[in-house]
Design an enzyme around this catalytic site. Structure first.
Site, PDB file in Angstrom:
ATOM      1  N   HIS A 105      -6.451  -5.684  -2.521  1.00  0.00           N
ATOM      2  CA  HIS A 105      -7.264  -5.771  -1.305  1.00  0.00           C
ATOM      3  C   HIS A 105      -7.589  -7.215  -0.928  1.00  0.00           C
ATOM      4  CE1 HIS A 105      -8.671  -1.277  -1.609  1.00  0.00           C
ATOM      5  NE2 HIS A 105      -7.418  -1.413  -1.235  1.00  0.00           N
ATOM      6  N   THR A 106      -6.987  -8.148  -1.594  1.00  0.00           N
ATOM      7  CA  THR A 106      -7.091  -9.553  -1.176  1.00  0.00           C
ATOM      8  C   THR A 106      -6.218  -9.803   0.048  1.00  0.00           C
ATOM      9  OG1 THR A 106      -6.862 -11.854  -1.890  1.00  0.00           O
ATOM     10  CG2 THR A 106      -5.199 -10.346  -2.691  1.00  0.00           C
ATOM     11  N   PRO A 131      -7.161   7.845  -4.147  1.00  0.00           N
ATOM     12  CA  PRO A 131      -8.609   7.631  -4.066  1.00  0.00           C
ATOM     13  C   PRO A 131      -9.042   7.378  -2.624  1.00  0.00           C
ATOM     14  CG  PRO A 131      -7.524   5.969  -5.479  1.00  0.00           C
ATOM     15  CD  PRO A 131      -6.459   6.847  -4.952  1.00  0.00           C
ATOM     16  N   ASP A 133     -10.317  -9.385   3.082  1.00  0.00           N
ATOM     17  CA  ASP A 133     -10.696 -10.693   2.539  1.00  0.00           C
ATOM     18  C   ASP A 133     -10.690 -11.652   3.727  1.00  0.00           C
ATOM     19  OD1 ASP A 133     -11.074 -13.025   1.110  1.00  0.00           O
ATOM     20  OD2 ASP A 133      -9.111 -12.990   0.128  1.00  0.00           O
ATOM     21  N   HIS A 185       0.694   4.402  -2.564  1.00  0.00           N
ATOM     22  CA  HIS A 185       0.547   5.798  -2.134  1.00  0.00           C
ATOM     23  C   HIS A 185       1.730   6.642  -2.579  1.00  0.00           C
ATOM     24  CE1 HIS A 185      -2.755   5.398   1.181  1.00  0.00           C
ATOM     25  NE2 HIS A 185      -3.053   4.729   0.093  1.00  0.00           N
ATOM     26  N   ASN A 221      -3.719   6.488   7.764  1.00  0.00           N
ATOM     27  CA  ASN A 221      -2.308   6.205   7.590  1.00  0.00           C
ATOM     28  C   ASN A 221      -1.832   4.949   8.324  1.00  0.00           C
ATOM     29  OD1 ASN A 221      -2.416   7.216  10.147  1.00  0.00           O
ATOM     30  ND2 ASN A 221      -1.454   9.153   9.667  1.00  0.00           N
ATOM     31  N   ASP A 242      -4.807 -14.166  -3.061  1.00  0.00           N
ATOM     32  CA  ASP A 242      -5.616 -15.063  -3.898  1.00  0.00           C
ATOM     33  C   ASP A 242      -6.692 -14.258  -4.631  1.00  0.00           C
ATOM     34  OD1 ASP A 242      -7.311 -14.388  -1.863  1.00  0.00           O
ATOM     35  OD2 ASP A 242      -7.281 -16.360  -0.908  1.00  0.00           O
ATOM     36  N   ASP A 286       8.634   8.449  -5.775  1.00  0.00           N
ATOM     37  CA  ASP A 286       9.848   9.204  -5.436  1.00  0.00           C
ATOM     38  C   ASP A 286      10.138   9.220  -3.941  1.00  0.00           C
ATOM     39  OD1 ASP A 286       7.866  10.864  -4.462  1.00  0.00           O
ATOM     40  OD2 ASP A 286       8.735  12.697  -5.295  1.00  0.00           O
ATOM     41  N   ARG A 333       0.827  -1.196   0.000  1.00  0.00           N
ATOM     42  CA  ARG A 333       0.000   0.000   0.000  1.00  0.00           C
ATOM     43  C   ARG A 333       0.873   1.263   0.000  1.00  0.00           C
ATOM     44  NH1 ARG A 333      -3.374   2.670   4.398  1.00  0.00           N
ATOM     45  NH2 ARG A 333      -4.966   3.785   3.215  1.00  0.00           N
ATOM     46  N   GLY A 381       4.655  10.932  -8.245  1.00  0.00           N
ATOM     47  CA  GLY A 381       5.410   9.807  -8.783  1.00  0.00           C
ATOM     48  C   GLY A 381       6.095   8.994  -7.698  1.00  0.00           C
ATOM     49  N   SER A 408       8.409  10.176  -1.603  1.00  0.00           N
ATOM     50  CA  SER A 408       7.877  11.317  -0.843  1.00  0.00           C
ATOM     51  C   SER A 408       6.950  10.868   0.283  1.00  0.00           C
ATOM     52  CB  SER A 408       7.168  12.307  -1.769  1.00  0.00           C
ATOM     53  OG  SER A 408       6.208  11.647  -2.557  1.00  0.00           O
TER      54      SER A 408
HETATM   55  C1  HEM Z   1      -8.767   1.826  -6.068  1.00  0.00           C
HETATM   56  C2  HEM Z   1      -8.652   2.701  -5.116  1.00  0.00           C
HETATM   57  C3  HEM Z   1      -8.256   2.343  -3.724  1.00  0.00           C
HETATM   58  C4  HEM Z   1      -8.860   2.767  -2.591  1.00  0.00           C
HETATM   59  C5  HEM Z   1     -10.039   3.706  -2.496  1.00  0.00           C
HETATM   60  C6  HEM Z   1      -8.176   2.156  -1.487  1.00  0.00           C
HETATM   61  C7  HEM Z   1      -8.506   2.364  -0.167  1.00  0.00           C
HETATM   62  C8  HEM Z   1      -7.957   1.664   0.890  1.00  0.00           C
HETATM   63  C9  HEM Z   1      -8.330   1.841   2.268  1.00  0.00           C
HETATM   64  C10 HEM Z   1      -9.345   2.866   2.780  1.00  0.00           C
HETATM   65  C11 HEM Z   1      -7.638   0.942   2.994  1.00  0.00           C
HETATM   66  C12 HEM Z   1      -7.723   0.732   4.512  1.00  0.00           C
HETATM   67  C13 HEM Z   1      -6.820   1.737   5.191  1.00  0.00           C
HETATM   68  C14 HEM Z   1      -7.146   2.008   6.613  1.00  0.00           C
HETATM   69  O1  HEM Z   1      -8.259   1.733   7.098  1.00  0.00           O
HETATM   70  O2  HEM Z   1      -6.266   2.552   7.287  1.00  0.00           O
HETATM   71  C15 HEM Z   1      -6.799   0.200   2.081  1.00  0.00           C
HETATM   72  C16 HEM Z   1      -5.940  -0.798   2.444  1.00  0.00           C
HETATM   73  C17 HEM Z   1      -5.067  -1.402   1.570  1.00  0.00           C
HETATM   74  N1  HEM Z   1      -4.882  -1.068   0.247  1.00  0.00           N
HETATM   75 FE1  HEM Z   1      -6.057   0.085  -0.875  1.00  0.00          FE
HETATM   76  N2  HEM Z   1      -7.173   1.379  -1.966  1.00  0.00           N
HETATM   77  C18 HEM Z   1      -7.168   1.463  -3.324  1.00  0.00           C
HETATM   78  C19 HEM Z   1      -6.275   0.875  -4.194  1.00  0.00           C
HETATM   79  C20 HEM Z   1      -5.186   0.137  -3.772  1.00  0.00           C
HETATM   80  C21 HEM Z   1      -4.076  -0.243  -4.611  1.00  0.00           C
HETATM   81  C22 HEM Z   1      -3.897   0.193  -6.064  1.00  0.00           C
HETATM   82  C23 HEM Z   1      -3.245  -0.996  -3.843  1.00  0.00           C
HETATM   83  C24 HEM Z   1      -1.930  -1.629  -4.204  1.00  0.00           C
HETATM   84  C25 HEM Z   1      -1.626  -2.080  -5.390  1.00  0.00           C
HETATM   85  C26 HEM Z   1      -3.856  -1.099  -2.541  1.00  0.00           C
HETATM   86  C27 HEM Z   1      -3.357  -1.835  -1.510  1.00  0.00           C
HETATM   87  C28 HEM Z   1      -3.897  -1.877  -0.242  1.00  0.00           C
HETATM   88  C29 HEM Z   1      -3.452  -2.793   0.782  1.00  0.00           C
HETATM   89  C30 HEM Z   1      -2.406  -3.882   0.613  1.00  0.00           C
HETATM   90  C31 HEM Z   1      -4.173  -2.478   1.934  1.00  0.00           C
HETATM   91  C32 HEM Z   1      -4.037  -3.141   3.309  1.00  0.00           C
HETATM   92  C33 HEM Z   1      -3.043  -2.346   4.121  1.00  0.00           C
HETATM   93  C34 HEM Z   1      -2.688  -2.972   5.454  1.00  0.00           C
HETATM   94  O3  HEM Z   1      -3.094  -4.092   5.750  1.00  0.00           O
HETATM   95  O4  HEM Z   1      -1.974  -2.294   6.193  1.00  0.00           O
HETATM   96  N3  HEM Z   1      -5.005  -0.378  -2.528  1.00  0.00           N
HETATM   97  N4  HEM Z   1      -7.011   0.669   0.803  1.00  0.00           N
HETATM   98  C1  LIG Z   2      -1.863   9.813  10.999  1.00  0.00           C
HETATM   99  O1  LIG Z   2      -2.897  10.684  10.629  1.00  0.00           O
HETATM  100  C2  LIG Z   2      -3.454  11.386  11.713  1.00  0.00           C
HETATM  101  C3  LIG Z   2      -4.677  12.116  11.209  1.00  0.00           C
HETATM  102  O2  LIG Z   2      -4.367  12.942  10.127  1.00  0.00           O
HETATM  103  C4  LIG Z   2      -2.380  12.324  12.285  1.00  0.00           C
HETATM  104  O3  LIG Z   2      -2.908  13.051  13.365  1.00  0.00           O
HETATM  105  C5  LIG Z   2      -1.226  11.468  12.774  1.00  0.00           C
HETATM  106  O4  LIG Z   2      -0.177  12.280  13.219  1.00  0.00           O
HETATM  107  C6  LIG Z   2      -0.719  10.583  11.651  1.00  0.00           C
HETATM  108  N1  LIG Z   2       0.247   9.649  12.208  1.00  0.00           N
HETATM  109  C7  LIG Z   2       1.505   9.617  11.822  1.00  0.00           C
HETATM  110  C8  LIG Z   2       2.355   8.651  12.524  1.00  0.00           C
HETATM  111  O5  LIG Z   2       1.951  10.326  10.937  1.00  0.00           O
END
Ligand code: HEM
Ligand SMILES: *[C@@H]1O[C@H](CO)[C@@H](O)[C@H](O)[C@H]1NC(C)=O
Ligand SMILES: *[C@@H]1O[C@H](CO)[C@@H](O)[C@H](O)[C@H]1NC(C)=O
Ligand SMILES: *[C@@H]1O[C@H](CO)[C@@H](O)[C@H](O)[C@H]1NC(C)=O
Ligand SMILES: *[C@@H]1O[C@H](CO)[C@@H](O)[C@H](O)[C@H]1NC(C)=O
Ligand SMILES: *[C@@H]1O[C@H](CO)[C@@H](O)[C@H](O)[C@H]1NC(C)=O
Ligand SMILES: *[C@@H]1O[C@H](CO)[C@@H](O)[C@H](O)[C@H]1NC(C)=O
Ligand SMILES: *[C@@H]1O[C@H](CO)[C@@H](O)[C@H](O)[C@H]1NC(C)=O
Length: 325
Positions: A190-191, A160, A243, A65, A92, A251, A73, A61, A71, A75
């Site tokens: 998201h699997t 997004p 999942d 991001h 975050n 998967d 980079d 993830r 890009g 950041s």
């Molecule tokens: C299509 C638009 C996408 C949206 C709106 C989205 C949104 C999110 C959100 C809201 C979470 C949960 C974060 C949280 O509750 O703190 C998440 C988790 C995650 N996203 Fe996405 N995501 C998107 C696309 C992607 C893409 C392109 C990837 C990687 C190729 C990705 C990989 C992941 C992974 C692996 C997690 C789990 C993170 C963890 O377990 O720490 N997502 N995503």
């Molecule tokens: C995560 O985001 C929250 C809300 O924007 C922020 O207050 C917090 O400092 C961030 N945590 C880290 C470790 O950057």
């Protein structure tokens, strides 16, 4: 100058311009400058990811991001200074991966100071950790350089949101040169991994401000989530597997959740609202896992090239959390 040679000169100029500004990453970029670099990263991941397999999702993830803001980079790794950095844009959960990257960076710096970028470390560590947890592999050409700007507003505008609809998803991906096929494939990430309840609890409790549920979410599933997981709309600590039962297994589970209307986010459900993406979801679900892995690899290789800085652009940071002074 005759018409024909005029065109020749023009073509050469256009080609030269393209070559000089077009970012070129290459496989094994550090083969001469730091031959052990990629092995150090792979070995570190190999030795440590099994202690915390859930980090693989966080690193993947993080790579996403990073690439979607200015890009790929590095950041995403910068700490806030006078302005708020990408890191501080909610949500975050990625925070779990920062320390892991910092530890790799210090090993690589000890081997070859100021040679290997933080941006490449994210891209390589994300790939290696997914491979070590049994998921797909993909090529990571290297040579990215690190950016010097991290801006929370840009993260908010380009990444997004879980509430994004189809049109917004398509636009944000298109802005990065990614198409609907990439959208469906990369969403397949998201699997694995988890989400905080706050990323979707409006769908359970107050979708339109009338205390209602999101009708596009399976009501049986919503009921379970409310009883067992997200017990109220303000729960900002409980985590939910995207999942269920297979959060560490790369998967086709995500796609089967989506077709059952059990994707956690509106952005997951949105894939069913367009006929093109809906049929892609079904196509990947019905295809083989090898096919999904191969297609996912192509899309993430594309993602890893977004607006990369190369050559003399940017810098090689000493510490991933800070720009060089
Ligand atoms: C299509 C638009 C996408 C949206 C709106 C989205 C949104 C999110 C959100 C809201 C979470 C949960 C974060 C949280 O509750 O703190 C998440 C988790 C995650 N996203 Fe996405 N995501 C998107 C696309 C992607 C893409 C392109 C990837 C990687 C190729 C990705 C990989 C992941 C992974 C692996 C997690 C789990 C993170 C963890 O377990 O720490 N997502 N995503
Ligand atoms: C995560 O985001 C929250 C809300 O924007 C922020 O207050 C917090 O400092 C961030 N945590 C880290 C470790 O950057
Ligand atoms: C940089 O940010 C990370 C996470 O956001 C935090 O853990 C770390 O303490 C910060 N480092 C410094 C030196 O402020
Ligand atoms: C961050 O990005 C936003 C949106 O592009 C811009 O308006 C703002 O000036 C930037 N902030 C800084 C400190 O550069
Ligand atoms: C999608 O979301 C955007 C931004 O919130 C909104 O402006 C647009 O009207 C929505 N589109 C549809 C079809 O609902
Ligand atoms: C639902 O949203 C509406 C409008 O934002 C708000 O007035 C109401 O208090 C919310 N209800 C709950 C239970 O949060
Ligand atoms: C979670 O919610 C509680 C109570 O509403 C609040 O005090 C706390 O700051 C929130 N934590 C985070 C990380 O947003
Ligand atoms: C799905 O999106 C594509 C690309 O924007 C568009 O051509 C097509 O009309 C959309 N289909 C539906 C049913 O909205």
């Amino acid at each position: 100058m005759g018409g024909q040679s005029y065109y020749k000169v023009l073509i050469i100029c256009v080609v030269a311009l393209f070559v000089s500004t077009h970012a070129q990453l290459e496989l094994g970029f550090y083969a001469k400058s730091c031959p052990k670099a990629e092995n150090i990263i792979t070995n570190f991941v190999h030795d440590h990811i099994h202690n915390a397999p859930s980090l693989a999702a966080a690193l993947l993830r993080m790579h996403f991001h990073d690439c979607f803001v200015r890009g790929c980079d590095g950041s995403v790794l910068l700490n806030s200074t006078s302005n708020e950095a990408e890191k501080d844009a909610p949500p975050n959960l990625t925070v779990r991966g920062f320390d892991f990257i910092d530890r790799i960076k210090s090993l690589v710096e000890a081997e070859c100071p100021s040679v290997v970028s933080c941006a490449d470390i994210i891209a390589l560590a994300a790939r290696d950790s997914i491979v070590h947890t049994g998921g797909p592999s993909w090529k990571v050409p290297t040579g990215r350089r690190d950016g010097v700007i991290s801006n929370k507003t840009e993260a908010t505008n380009n990444i997004p949101a879980p509430s994004s609809n189809f049109t917004t998803l398509q636009t944000l991906f298109a802005n990065q040169g990614l198409d609907l096929n990439d959208l469906v494939l990369l969403s397949g990430a998201h699997t694995i991994g988890i989400s905080l309840c706050t990323s979707f609890s409006n769908r359970l409790y107050n979708f339109t401000g009338k205390g209602d549920e999101d009708p596009s979410l399976d009501s049986e599933y919503a009921k379970n989530l409310k009883t067992l997981k997200c017990k109220n709309i303000n729960d900002n600590t409980t985590i939910v597997e995207m999942d269920p039962g297979s959060r560490n297994t790369f998967d086709l589970g995500y796609y089967s959740q989506v077709v059952k209307r059990r994707g956690l986010f509106e952005s997951d459900a949105a894939l069913l609202t367009n006929s093109t993406t809906k049929s892609l979801v079904n196509q990947f679900l019905q295809g083989s896992i090898q096919k999904f892995y191969a297609e996912f690899a192509k899309s993430i290789e594309k993602m890893g090239q977004i607006n990369v800085k190369t050559g003399t652009q940017g810098e090689i940071r000493k510490h991933c959390a800070f720009i060089n002074s």
